[in-house]
Design an enzyme around this catalytic site. Structure first.
Site, PDB file in Angstrom:
ATOM      1  N   SER A  11    -115.850   9.175-123.275  1.00 52.37           N
ATOM      2  CA  SER A  11    -116.028  10.026-124.464  1.00 52.37           C
ATOM      3  C   SER A  11    -116.855   9.299-125.498  1.00 52.37           C
ATOM      4  O   SER A  11    -116.931   8.064-125.486  1.00 52.37           O
ATOM      5  CB  SER A  11    -114.658  10.349-125.065  1.00 52.37           C
ATOM      6  OG  SER A  11    -114.814  11.065-126.280  1.00 52.37           O
ATOM      7  N   TYR A  31    -105.875   9.745-128.356  1.00 54.49           N
ATOM      8  CA  TYR A  31    -107.009  10.026-127.463  1.00 54.49           C
ATOM      9  C   TYR A  31    -108.087   8.939-127.591  1.00 54.49           C
ATOM     10  O   TYR A  31    -108.590   8.418-126.601  1.00 54.49           O
ATOM     11  CB  TYR A  31    -107.582  11.410-127.794  1.00 54.49           C
ATOM     12  CG  TYR A  31    -108.726  11.817-126.893  1.00 54.49           C
ATOM     13  CD1 TYR A  31    -108.510  12.081-125.543  1.00 54.49           C
ATOM     14  CD2 TYR A  31    -110.020  11.948-127.404  1.00 54.49           C
ATOM     15  CE1 TYR A  31    -109.559  12.456-124.712  1.00 54.49           C
ATOM     16  CE2 TYR A  31    -111.066  12.332-126.584  1.00 54.49           C
ATOM     17  CZ  TYR A  31    -110.838  12.590-125.243  1.00 54.49           C
ATOM     18  OH  TYR A  31    -111.877  12.966-124.425  1.00 54.49           O
TER      19      TYR A  31
HETATM   20  O1  NJP Z   1    -111.157  19.304-119.714  1.00 56.35           O
HETATM   21  P1  NJP Z   1    -110.376  20.442-118.928  1.00 56.35           P
HETATM   22  P2  NJP Z   1    -112.653  18.726-119.554  1.00 56.35           P
HETATM   23  N1  NJP Z   1    -104.161  14.393-112.332  1.00 56.35           N
HETATM   24  O2  NJP Z   1    -109.049  20.506-119.602  1.00 56.35           O
HETATM   25  C1  NJP Z   1    -107.428  17.665-114.542  1.00 56.35           C
HETATM   26  C2  NJP Z   1    -113.598  14.246-121.143  1.00 56.35           C
HETATM   27  N2  NJP Z   1    -114.196  14.737-122.380  1.00 56.35           N
HETATM   28  O3  NJP Z   1    -113.317  19.262-118.378  1.00 56.35           O
HETATM   29  O4  NJP Z   1    -104.568  18.821-113.097  1.00 56.35           O
HETATM   30  C3  NJP Z   1    -105.255  14.993-111.824  1.00 56.35           C
HETATM   31  O5  NJP Z   1    -111.202  21.671-118.844  1.00 56.35           O
HETATM   32  C4  NJP Z   1    -107.248  19.172-114.671  1.00 56.35           C
HETATM   33  O6  NJP Z   1    -106.828  19.779-113.459  1.00 56.35           O
HETATM   34  P3  NJP Z   1    -105.247  20.139-113.162  1.00 56.35           P
HETATM   35  C5  NJP Z   1    -112.089  14.381-121.080  1.00 56.35           C
HETATM   36  O7  NJP Z   1    -111.443  13.345-121.787  1.00 56.35           O
HETATM   37  C6  NJP Z   1    -114.171  16.044-122.706  1.00 56.35           C
HETATM   38  O8  NJP Z   1    -113.327  18.845-120.866  1.00 56.35           O
HETATM   39  O9  NJP Z   1    -105.284  20.817-111.836  1.00 56.35           O
HETATM   40  N3  NJP Z   1    -106.029  15.831-112.532  1.00 56.35           N
HETATM   41  C7  NJP Z   1    -108.663  19.630-114.995  1.00 56.35           C
HETATM   42  O10 NJP Z   1    -109.391  19.800-113.800  1.00 56.35           O
HETATM   43  C8  NJP Z   1    -111.851  14.300-119.583  1.00 56.35           C
HETATM   44  O11 NJP Z   1    -111.747  12.974-119.170  1.00 56.35           O
HETATM   45  C9  NJP Z   1    -114.716  16.485-123.923  1.00 56.35           C
HETATM   46  O12 NJP Z   1    -104.774  20.993-114.287  1.00 56.35           O
HETATM   47  C10 NJP Z   1    -105.669  16.079-113.807  1.00 56.35           C
HETATM   48  C11 NJP Z   1    -109.275  18.471-115.753  1.00 56.35           C
HETATM   49  O13 NJP Z   1    -108.415  17.322-115.525  1.00 56.35           O
HETATM   50  C12 NJP Z   1    -113.117  14.932-118.997  1.00 56.35           C
HETATM   51  O14 NJP Z   1    -114.064  15.013-120.058  1.00 56.35           O
HETATM   52  C13 NJP Z   1    -115.253  15.553-124.790  1.00 56.35           C
HETATM   53  C14 NJP Z   1    -104.531  15.503-114.382  1.00 56.35           C
HETATM   54  C15 NJP Z   1    -109.357  18.735-117.251  1.00 56.35           C
HETATM   55  O15 NJP Z   1    -110.194  19.823-117.463  1.00 56.35           O
HETATM   56  C16 NJP Z   1    -112.914  16.328-118.408  1.00 56.35           C
HETATM   57  O16 NJP Z   1    -112.308  17.176-119.373  1.00 56.35           O
HETATM   58  C17 NJP Z   1    -115.242  14.220-124.450  1.00 56.35           C
HETATM   59  C18 NJP Z   1    -103.768  14.623-113.591  1.00 56.35           C
HETATM   60  N4  NJP Z   1    -102.670  14.022-114.062  1.00 56.35           N
HETATM   61  C19 NJP Z   1    -114.715  13.810-123.248  1.00 56.35           C
HETATM   62  N5  NJP Z   1    -104.420  15.946-115.658  1.00 56.35           N
HETATM   63  C20 NJP Z   1    -114.738  17.911-124.342  1.00 56.35           C
HETATM   64  N6  NJP Z   1    -114.377  18.835-123.471  1.00 56.35           N
HETATM   65  O17 NJP Z   1    -115.107  18.194-125.504  1.00 56.35           O
HETATM   66  C21 NJP Z   1    -105.459  16.780-115.862  1.00 56.35           C
HETATM   67  O18 NJP Z   1    -115.727  13.334-125.324  1.00 56.35           O
HETATM   68  N7  NJP Z   1    -106.223  16.887-114.751  1.00 56.35           N
END
Ligand code: NJP
Length: 240
Positions: free
Chosen positions: A140, A153
């Site tokens: 991030s 975070y």
């Molecule tokens: O978020 P979201 P993003 N084990 O909520 C999965 C970074 N980022 O795509 O577990 C395995 O739409 C969850 O799947 P599920 C952010 O920090 C974002 O934006 O099946 N998987 C889903 O596929 C992150 O590192 C922004 O519910 C787990 C995914 O994670 C990355 O981008 C800004 C899990 C989350 O999808 C992707 O986030 C920034 C687990 N324990 C950095 N827990 C931004 N969006 O603005 C969750 O600076 N998931």
């Protein structure tokens, strides 16, 4: 260059991870898709319908060591190797520090920091043996500067940045490249939001991050990309 290579993408159920999976599949890669919910099978089905056959969904929690060992084991059994790991799974919440519970603090570190550690740990023996591999972590912009109401975070992403840099130095002699992609605001489901809301129309798109992953993963062998930082033009942020 990426054709027929094998990647593991964590957090592929939705948002950035789903788009990374699509773009890597378009390159002809074989993919293991990881998510903690059954939604990850939905991404796999979508890709299979688009004609991409080599897609393996694995429901697994990045914060559990045995889960991540199983993901790597199944990937090698199915596709024979692992060329690229994309540590994308992550969670976030934004509130005053005194309102953060100890359980919330523990959980965000388990997913965002321990998850990156466990996935990286699981692929390293194989990559070291092959003397090749690329590990990309979606970190991030708050890995580089702080924001208010986001202490938990922000702390996880500073941790991930330090981890990634240290591992990069440790494995350089094995030809393994380790880097981070550090985006600003991206339109996804992150922090209980919804992708596609009108007020987020000028934010980064999931495609922007996925393109950065392709660039990093397909860089020529002599090139090491430590970090890619991206922001939407509308985001006001400090420039060093
Ligand atoms: O978020 P979201 P993003 N084990 O909520 C999965 C970074 N980022 O795509 O577990 C395995 O739409 C969850 O799947 P599920 C952010 O920090 C974002 O934006 O099946 N998987 C889903 O596929 C992150 O590192 C922004 O519910 C787990 C995914 O994670 C990355 O981008 C800004 C899990 C989350 O999808 C992707 O986030 C920034 C687990 N324990 C950095 N827990 C931004 N969006 O603005 C969750 O600076 N998931």
């Amino acid at each position: 260059m990426l054709k027929d290579q094998v990647a593991i993408v964590t957090g592929a159920s939705r948002g950035i991870g789903r788009e990374i999976a699509k773009k890597l599949a378009e390159q002809g890669m074989k993919l293991t898709l990881v998510g903690s919910s059954s939604q990850v099978s939905g991404t796999a089905e979508e890709l299979k319908k688009m004609g991409y056959a080599n897609i393996l969904p694995v429901q697994a929690d990045v914060s559990i060591e045995e889960d991540m060992q199983r993901v790597v084991r199944k990937t090698i059994e199915t596709f024979g190797t692992v060329d690229v790991l994309v540590n994308n799974a992550g969670v976030g919440f934004f509130k005053l520090t005194e309102e953060v519970t100890a359980d919330e603090w523990k959980k965000i570190f388990e997913v965002n920091v321990q998850g990156v550690f466990l996935a990286t740990k699981a692929v390293l023996p194989h990559m070291k043996e092959r003397k090749s591999g690329t590990i990309i972590t979606i970190s991030s912009d708050v890995a580089r500067y702080t924001i208010p109401n986001g202490s938990a975070y922000t702390a996880t992403k500073y941790a991930v940045q330090g981890f990634s840099g240290s591992v990069a130095q440790e494995v350089r002699e094995y030809g393994i490249r380790v880097g981070t992609i550090n985006p600003g605001m991206v339109d996804t489901y992150f922090a209980e939001s919804t992708q596609g809301l009108p007020e987020k129309k000028d934010w980064l798109k999931v495609e922007d991050i996925a393109s950065a992953v392709i660039y990093m993963a397909s860089a020529p062998k002599h090139m090491m990309i430590d970090e890619i930082v991206l922001h939407p033009f509308v985001q006001n942020y400090p420039i060093a």
